[in-house]
Scaffold this active site. Structure first.
Site, PDB file in Angstrom:
ATOM      1  N   HIS A  59      -2.134 -25.411  86.279  1.00  0.00           N
ATOM      2  CA  HIS A  59      -2.747 -26.129  85.154  1.00  0.00           C
ATOM      3  C   HIS A  59      -3.017 -25.136  84.026  1.00  0.00           C
ATOM      4  O   HIS A  59      -3.488 -24.027  84.269  1.00  0.00           O
ATOM      5  CB  HIS A  59      -4.047 -26.778  85.615  1.00  0.00           C
ATOM      6  CG  HIS A  59      -4.563 -27.842  84.714  1.00  0.00           C
ATOM      7  ND1 HIS A  59      -5.036 -27.587  83.446  1.00  0.00           N
ATOM      8  CD2 HIS A  59      -4.682 -29.190  84.896  1.00  0.00           C
ATOM      9  CE1 HIS A  59      -5.429 -28.720  82.893  1.00  0.00           C
ATOM     10  NE2 HIS A  59      -5.224 -29.711  83.745  1.00  0.00           N
ATOM     11  N   ARG A  99      -7.998 -32.241  75.586  1.00  0.00           N
ATOM     12  CA  ARG A  99      -6.829 -32.213  74.697  1.00  0.00           C
ATOM     13  C   ARG A  99      -6.405 -33.631  74.328  1.00  0.00           C
ATOM     14  O   ARG A  99      -5.882 -33.866  73.242  1.00  0.00           O
ATOM     15  CB  ARG A  99      -5.682 -31.468  75.377  1.00  0.00           C
ATOM     16  CG  ARG A  99      -5.898 -29.959  75.411  1.00  0.00           C
ATOM     17  CD  ARG A  99      -4.779 -29.233  76.146  1.00  0.00           C
ATOM     18  NE  ARG A  99      -4.910 -29.358  77.582  1.00  0.00           N
ATOM     19  CZ  ARG A  99      -3.903 -29.640  78.411  1.00  0.00           C
ATOM     20  NH1 ARG A  99      -2.693 -29.852  77.924  1.00  0.00           N
ATOM     21  NH2 ARG A  99      -4.097 -29.711  79.706  1.00  0.00           N
TER      22      ARG A  99
END
Length: 579
Positions: free
Chosen positions: A246, A269
């Protein structure tokens, strides 16, 4: 008759609840002292296509669109039949959580790799924690009210799958309090992945040795136990080298080299956060697939890389920001000048970055290929900022299963009596998992495994009755989930036990107890000695040690319901704070 569920994370819990709905009895064995596993750490939400929430928000999503997004992310390595199950049953899974457990999943975001907003969460707290706790508490309540149907045994480390004379899985061996116990019945494996497998026979080191030294977001229980047991029993592993790194692990400025890191939710995000390198510039489409963003971070190489949220994004995901700030993992800045100072850059650099981004927002022509935007940025704004690093996060590889969650052997045939769901099952996500599909995979395949195991038990029982001429009692004894020793009995959930003592302590006295061998915290005016509970905490030791010797009330109340302490750690309460 009972079915044995191994693992108390969201996949195992979903399987258990489904089994109960189908009329089966359940014996749940969990390796930890506190159920939940990595599921409680999921921070972005659960995917669902064609859900009631999406319909109310006029989001034109459906299972076919979700299938195509997943297929693209998987790089054509995942099996179509498994993707079909995952995406086709996604809407029903989310609706089931809302209807059966009364969960708030009213907010929907678009994460990287998704062509539609479909990642559901509520208005507060981490969705993984909320969803998992709801199922966990319901099951523990049933273990008290219906002990003949539900039995939970914690700190039970399953070490071996048992087989009968026909080669069918017929039970397990497990270790409890240093003693080996035996339980009989069909088995559902929900043991999680191997993204923290730093053991001597590490699957991580075997299949992805170049990742072995990376930090991880996983708890230390994620050592591939289920994979190893099942493969020893003849199961086939698939895509074992597919390990997801990740891009956004949070760096603790006070402990930058920590092996275990908290995850910065992809939702940060999704609501508009930008990734900026140490020159204050963007270098990637922030909403691309996880492996792509990770690759660009390594390719760019200009660390520290920071995730920056403007005022609008911060407000949209306010609870997350407050949580990260409280843990010292994120900072808030009241102006662009303060942000530029944090970067060590002139204000003109960040102004140009924002101006360039705003041009992309207006023209929809982004130099990094971004297609989805959340509005323009202003230099005169407030900001939340954290340093990022790639982290081991999820293992797409696992035991091969079919579309009904039967575990497949090395000859390509189902192993009778053995089922798998959640991260232990491979082939579902291919080369790269989409954000929001981990919780979904747990719920969908947990329910599928529950359905299949219940049907199998009915089939076995029917065959046994016919063969034995009605001697059902003997057969029921063999396939029951009862342990061979009464020592495996789990303490009743929601016990009314009281703490070790009822002392009164000053905050100065509490502050003296802040080591891992002697750690106290204060929660809502009560003093807790959590030393023994430390290794069982689903959020890991570090989450508690951040507040060792201190008042942790604000952080605790952000994450937990007040009944958590009397339910799961009643003996930790040793007194009250002197007023």
């Amino acid at each position: 008759m009972s079915i044995i569920v191994v693992g108390g994370g969201l996949a195992g819990l979903s399987a258990a609840h489904t089994l109960l709905e189908r009329g089966a009895n359940v014996l749940l064995l969990d390796k930890q002292g506190f159920m939940g596993g990595n599921s409680t750490k999921a921070t972005s939400g659960i995917n669902g296509a064609g859900t009631q929430t999406q319909q109310e928000l006029n989001i034109p999503d459906n299972a076919k669109i979700f299938f195509e997004d997943t297929k693209k992310s998987a790089r054509d390595l995942a099996r179509d039949d498994l993707i079909q199950v995952l995406t086709g049953r996604s809407g029903d899974a989310v609706n089931w959580l809302q209807a059966k457990f009364g969960l708030d999943l009213s907010k929907v975001a678009r994460l990287g790799g998704h062509s539609q907003p479909r990642t559901h969460r509520g208005g507060a707290q981490f969705p993984g924690m909320v969803i998992t706790y709801a199922q966990m508490e319901r099951l523990e309540d049933l273990a008290v009210s219906q002990p003949e149907r539900v039995k939970i045994v914690k700190k039970a480390r399953v070490t071996k799958l048992l087989k009968d004379e026909n080669g069918h899985v017929s039970g397990v061996e497990y270790v409890l309090n240093g003693k080996t116990e035996t339980a009989y019945g069909p088995v559902v494996l929900a043991t999680g992945g191997y993204a923290a497998d730093f053991t001597s026979d590490s699957l991580l080191k075997k299949h992805r040795p170049e990742y072995y030294d990376l930090p991880t977001t996983n708890g230390d229980h994620c050592t591939g136990d289920g994979h190893k047991m099942a493969m020893q029993a003849g199961a086939k592993g698939i895509d074992m080298e597919k390990v997801q790194v990740h891009p956004t692990g949070l760096i603790d400025p006070n402990e930058p080299d920590a092996k275990v890191k908290f995850l910065a939710a992809e939702a940060l995000r999704g609501v508009g956060g930008l990734l900026l390198d140490n020159t204050g510039k963007r270098f990637v489409d922030e909403l691309q697939h996880r492996d792509y963003v990770t690759g660009k971070m390594w390719e760019n190489g200009k660390f520290p890389i920071r995730l920056v949220l403007n005022g609008a994004a911060s407000k949209d995901i306010e609870w997350h920001c407050k949580h990260y700030v409280g843990r010292g993992l994120m900072k808030r800045f009241e102006s662009g000048d303060a942000l530029a100072k944090e970067f060590g850059l002139s204000p003109a650099v960040l102004k140009k970055t924002f101006d360039d981004y705003n041009q992309s927002v207006r023209t929809k022509k982004d130099p990094f290929g971004k297609k989805f935007f959340s509005g323009e940025w202003s230099y005169n704004d407030t900001f939340h900022v954290a340093q990022m690093t790639p982290v081991l996060h999820y293992t797409m590889g696992g035991l091969e299963i079919d579309a009904e969650s039967h575990v497949i052997d090395t000859n390509g045939k189902p192993i009778q009596g053995l089922f798998a769901c959640g991260e232990v099952a491979g082939g579902v996500h291919g080369a790269n998992r989409l954000g929001g599909s981990s919780l979904l995979g747990c719920v969908v395949f947990g329910r599928v495994a529950g359905d299949s195991a219940a049907a199998y038990l009915l089939q076995v029982a029917s065959a046994a009755v016919t063969k034995a001429g009605g001697r059902l009692g003997a057969i029921a004894g063999q396939v029951s989930g009862a342990s061979s020793s009464s020592s495996s009995a789990a303490p009743a959930a929601g016990s009314n036990s009281v703490g070790k003592s009822s002392g009164v302590f000053t905050l100065d006295e509490v502050a003296k107890h802040k080591s891992e061998k002697d750690v106290w915290v204060v929660v809502n005016g009560e003093v807790l000695d959590v030393t023994e509970f430390l290794p069982d905490h689903p959020g890991g030791k570090k989450a508690i040690m951040l507040y060792a010797g201190r008042d942790a009330t604000e952080e605790f109340n952000m994450l937990h319901d007040p009944k958590v302490i009397p339910r799961y750690a009643p003996n930790a309460v040793i007194g009250k704070v002197k007023q």
